[in-house]
Design an enzyme around this catalytic site. Structure first.
Site, mmCIF file in Angstrom:
data_model
loop_
_atom_site.group_PDB
_atom_site.id
_atom_site.type_symbol
_atom_site.label_atom_id
_atom_site.label_comp_id
_atom_site.label_asym_id
_atom_site.label_seq_id
_atom_site.Cartn_x
_atom_site.Cartn_y
_atom_site.Cartn_z
ATOM 1 N N HIS A 149 66.450 24.175 11.278
ATOM 2 C CA HIS A 149 66.129 25.366 10.483
ATOM 3 C C HIS A 149 66.717 26.641 11.081
ATOM 4 O O HIS A 149 66.802 27.661 10.406
ATOM 5 C CB HIS A 149 64.608 25.559 10.365
ATOM 6 C CG HIS A 149 63.920 24.501 9.562
ATOM 7 N ND1 HIS A 149 64.319 24.160 8.295
ATOM 8 C CD2 HIS A 149 62.854 23.699 9.845
ATOM 9 C CE1 HIS A 149 63.535 23.196 7.823
ATOM 10 N NE2 HIS A 149 62.637 22.893 8.750
ATOM 11 N N ASP A 188 65.591 14.535 8.127
ATOM 12 C CA ASP A 188 64.308 15.233 8.253
ATOM 13 C C ASP A 188 63.813 15.549 6.835
ATOM 14 O O ASP A 188 64.620 15.800 5.936
ATOM 15 C CB ASP A 188 64.508 16.523 9.053
ATOM 16 C CG ASP A 188 63.210 17.251 9.348
ATOM 17 O OD1 ASP A 188 62.726 17.180 10.485
ATOM 18 O OD2 ASP A 188 62.670 17.910 8.412
ATOM 19 N N HIS A 190 62.538 18.066 5.663
ATOM 20 C CA HIS A 190 62.842 19.438 5.255
ATOM 21 C C HIS A 190 64.355 19.659 5.172
ATOM 22 O O HIS A 190 65.117 18.992 5.869
ATOM 23 C CB HIS A 190 62.252 20.442 6.251
ATOM 24 C CG HIS A 190 60.770 20.314 6.442
ATOM 25 N ND1 HIS A 190 60.208 19.597 7.474
ATOM 26 C CD2 HIS A 190 59.741 20.810 5.715
ATOM 27 C CE1 HIS A 190 58.884 19.661 7.382
ATOM 28 N NE2 HIS A 190 58.568 20.385 6.321
ATOM 29 N N ASP A 281 59.748 13.122 9.876
ATOM 30 C CA ASP A 281 58.610 13.607 9.085
ATOM 31 C C ASP A 281 58.656 13.143 7.633
ATOM 32 O O ASP A 281 57.792 13.509 6.842
ATOM 33 C CB ASP A 281 58.453 15.139 9.186
ATOM 34 C CG ASP A 281 59.774 15.877 9.089
ATOM 35 O OD1 ASP A 281 60.792 15.252 8.750
ATOM 36 O OD2 ASP A 281 59.778 17.096 9.367
HETATM 37 N N1 Q9C Z 1 53.084 27.376 4.570
HETATM 38 C C1 Q9C Z 1 60.630 20.849 11.084
HETATM 39 O O1 Q9C Z 1 60.239 19.794 10.619
HETATM 40 N N2 Q9C Z 1 55.760 24.817 7.593
HETATM 41 N N3 Q9C Z 1 60.117 22.021 10.733
HETATM 42 C C2 Q9C Z 1 55.242 26.102 7.314
HETATM 43 C C3 Q9C Z 1 53.955 27.425 5.701
HETATM 44 C C4 Q9C Z 1 56.843 24.811 8.497
HETATM 45 C C5 Q9C Z 1 59.089 22.087 9.758
HETATM 46 C C6 Q9C Z 1 54.235 26.041 6.201
HETATM 47 C C7 Q9C Z 1 57.465 23.453 8.577
HETATM 48 C C8 Q9C Z 1 58.611 23.468 9.544
HETATM 49 C C9 Q9C Z 1 61.668 20.855 12.138
HETATM 50 ZN ZN ZN Z 2 60.970 18.673 9.112
#
Ligand code: Q9C
Ligand code: ZN
Length: 651
Positions: A149, A188, A190, A281
């Site tokens: 990210h 991943d 995301h 994930d």
């Molecule tokens: N409502 C990785 O898996 N979530 N990052 C925030 C806010 C962040 C995930 C939720 C998720 C980040 C590397």
């Molecule tokens: Zn992730």
């Protein structure tokens, strides 16, 4: 059906040289007061300890982390960002650290963050260099904080430096490595927004990301991960996004994307090296991901990529927040890299309709750049969409395969809120089983139930498949899905008890057992289902969560003769199962009454405390109450106190 032979990709040496990198110093990055956070040090500890206890780490070359040099980090990030990350852990930032972290999206910082960020990036560089040079065939860097990210001037989504992007630029910059084309696969759950931006206009790097998108509402919650984002200028066509419309995607969805997008494009692109942004994930059980990729799915995805770049593959950990899921997934991947396991699977779960829609949209969008995507997919293929909640898995290997399968089945005990995947992986359809089935389907028995099966809808899960409220895991059902021919209730002079800490199906809390021996002062209410002996075998298998293949029945006509003599019959093939003791309770309308419970040895262990006695969870107890009430046996109050008595009376 899938079958992948060992020995494909890479070199022909019998033992591949596989690198594994772990360094405890990356655990020093954590929340300021160690408040709970999904991205915590135990993630990499869990993976590392799993790989050690499985004997996998010992078969690898173990590498230590190295801090990345600023010149490589600066190829991805701006100077001001590097300055912040370099200095953020020093004392002079103590008072300002939390405030700075709060300016970023989903970021925490502490005294260990700077070092961990440098080590994570440097470690991916280090393993990538060794694989590029040919010192290693492939490698896995167990790093944190994650990276995909992180953007040019922005830490976000638990990521400080973009580890994979930095390693990619390193490889491309070291001309003598002769790495000119790199495929980055980001699995991943995301979107890898940071990596995408790093190589947006760069045709040397093909960035592929499959992720939950939900039309821009899933993290990072913008349009960057849409399939229309294909890169720009000379990089047009070298950015491929596969955005899921919904959660619950599993092996079938991912493998369909591999077969109909990634693998054909990889063939045409012909990379010199592959870097995987290997977040876990999307694994079944992940608290953030909501998808259900199994270790088998990850193994297959990796295996299919090993045919390219002469097997030069680097995996770098990204996300993944269920410790058991990420450990088992990582282990499955390592076994593929080490390659003395043959991964086979036969999957009956089809992709979602939405998956075919997305695949077609991506192919349409990119066919001008990749001729292999030009053909329309046949309707025969795309009309195969997730209909039945059944999925089968078989993983076999050269050494101790029975144990491995057992371990896989037992260890992937993950709460599952979906009907799609991870029903128990019983294999009911072996051709060898056909003959016994046709015999045993002609014999009726009464299956006498005393636990949650007293509630008819719950019992029918064992026949028809699926789950009811409160169950954390669907059943696979019986091969013969015809309903019980008759139902009746009886009481027997046996003791009902509740024990064990938790179960796969119901989570925390004890489950019902019947004392196999009768005693006059005891009374148990039982709901009897008239089913075939064939169905009874399928119920036995499901009650005894097991990798047994059903090529022969667990309980056959000989067992039936035997049990009428002896009163009970132990099932050798599933002796680790909690309900492996079949007990004979007499005849009813000339048909034998059978139940299943633990053996007397386990009763002894309950008595001594070696195996815990436990009250049932609310969900589970309610199911029994519902059974007794709807079966017309007891009033609600009576049923509640009946269960309570059984759960509290000493043995
Ligand atoms: N409502 C990785 O898996 N979530 N990052 C925030 C806010 C962040 C995930 C939720 C998720 C980040 C590397
Ligand atoms: Zn992730």
């Amino acid at each position: 059906m899938e079958g992948v032979d060992s020995g494909s990709g890479g070199t022909s040496r019998s033992q591949r040289r596989v690198g594994i990198l772990y360094d405890e110093r990356m655990c020093r990055h954590h929340t300021p007061d160690d408040e709970p956070h999904p991205e915590n040090p135990n993630r990499i500890r869990a993976i590392w300890s799993k790989l050690q206890s499985a004997g996998v780490a010992q078969r690898c070359e173990v590498l230590n982390a190295k801090e990345a040099e600023d010149k490589y980090i600066l190829s991805v990030h701006g100077k001001s960002h590097v300055d912040v990350i370099r200095n953020i852990s020093s004392k002079q930032f103590n008072s300002r650290r939390n405030r700075i972290a709060s300016k970023f999206n989903s970021i925490y910082l502490n005294e260990g963050s700077s070092e961990a960020a440098y080590l994570a990036a440097g470690s991916v560089v280090e393993v990538a260099k060794r694989v590029a040079k040919g010192e290693l065939d492939s490698a896995f860097a167990i790093v944190r904080p994650p990276g995909h990210h992180a953007e040019h001037d922005e830490a976000m989504g638990f990521c400080l430096y973009n580890n994979v992007a930095i390693a990619t630029n390193f490889l491309l910059s070291e001309k003598e490595l002769s790495i000119n084309k790199i495929l980055i696969v980001d699995w991943d759950v995301h979107h890898g927004n940071g990596t995408q931006k790093s190589f947006w206009k760069d045709p040397r790097v093909l960035f592929f990301s499959v992720h939950r998108h939900e039309f821009g509402s899933f993290y990072p919650a913008n349009d960057d991960g849409d399939y229309t984002m294909i890169g720009e200028g000379p990089g047009a066509g070298y950015n491929i996004n596969v955005p899921w419309e919904n959660g619950r995607c599993g092996d079938a969805d991912y493998l369909a994307v591999w077969d109909h997008i990634l693998i054909p494009v990889a063939k045409q692109f012909n990379p010199d090296m592959i870097l995987i942004s290997a977040g876990f994930d999307a694994a079944v059980g992940d608290p953030l991901g909501g998808c259900c990729v199994t270790p088998y799915g990850y193994a297959m995805m990796l295996k299919k990529l090993m045919d390219f770049a002469r097997g030069k593959i680097v995996l770098a950990l990204e996300g993944g927040y269920n410790l058991a899921s990420i450990s088992n997934s990582a282990l499955a991947c390592m076994e593929v890299l080490l390659d003395n396991k043959t991964v086979t699977g036969s999957t009956e779960a089809y992709p979602f309709e939405s998956t075919w829609r997305v695949i077609q949209a991506v192919r349409q969008e990119l066919k001008a750049f990749w001729s292999v995507l030009a053909d329309e997919l046949p309707t025969k293929l795309t009309s195969q969409k997730a209909p039945i909640p059944v999925m089968k898995i078989l993983i076999s290997g050269s050494d101790s395969e029975a144990e491995d399968v057992e371990e896989l089945l037992q260890d992937v005990i993950l709460p599952l809120s979906t009907l799609r995947v991870d029903v128990d992986h019983h294999v009911l359809a072996e051709s060898a089983s056909v003959s016994w089935r046709s015999d045993l389907t002609k014999i009726d028995i009464w299956y006498a139930t005393f636990g949650s099966n007293m509630w008819k809808p719950r019992f029918l899960c064992y026949i028809e498949g699926g789950l009811v409220d409160g169950m954390q895991k669907p059943c696979s059902g019986s091969m013969d899905k015809s309903l019980p021919k008759e139902i009746l209730w009886k009481t027997f002079p046996h003791r009902l008890l509740f024990g064990r800490e938790s179960s796969r199906t119901w989570g925390l809390g004890g489950v019902a057992f019947l004392h196999p021996e009768s005693k006059n002062e005891d009374i148990v209410h039982m709901c009897l289902y008239r089913i075939t002996l064939e169905q009874f075998n399928d119920v036995l298998l499901q009650e005894n969560v097991s990798s047994y293949d059903m090529s022969s029945p667990l309980f056959d006509l000989t067992s039936l003769d035997c049990i009428k003599e002896k009163g009970s019959f132990n099932l050798e093939a599933v002796k680790k199962g909690w309900y492996h003791n079949v007990v004979y309770l007499g005849m009813q309308q000339d048909i034998p009454i059978l139940t299943m419970t633990c053996d007397t040895l386990v009763i002894e262990n309950f008595r001594s405390g070696k195996v815990p006695l436990r009250a049932p969870s609310e969900d589970y107890a309610n199911t029994l109450v519902r059974g007794l009430v709807e079966g017309g046996q007891l009033s609600e109050e009576e049923a509640v106190s009946y269960i309570k008595d059984a759960a509290t009376k000493p043995l």
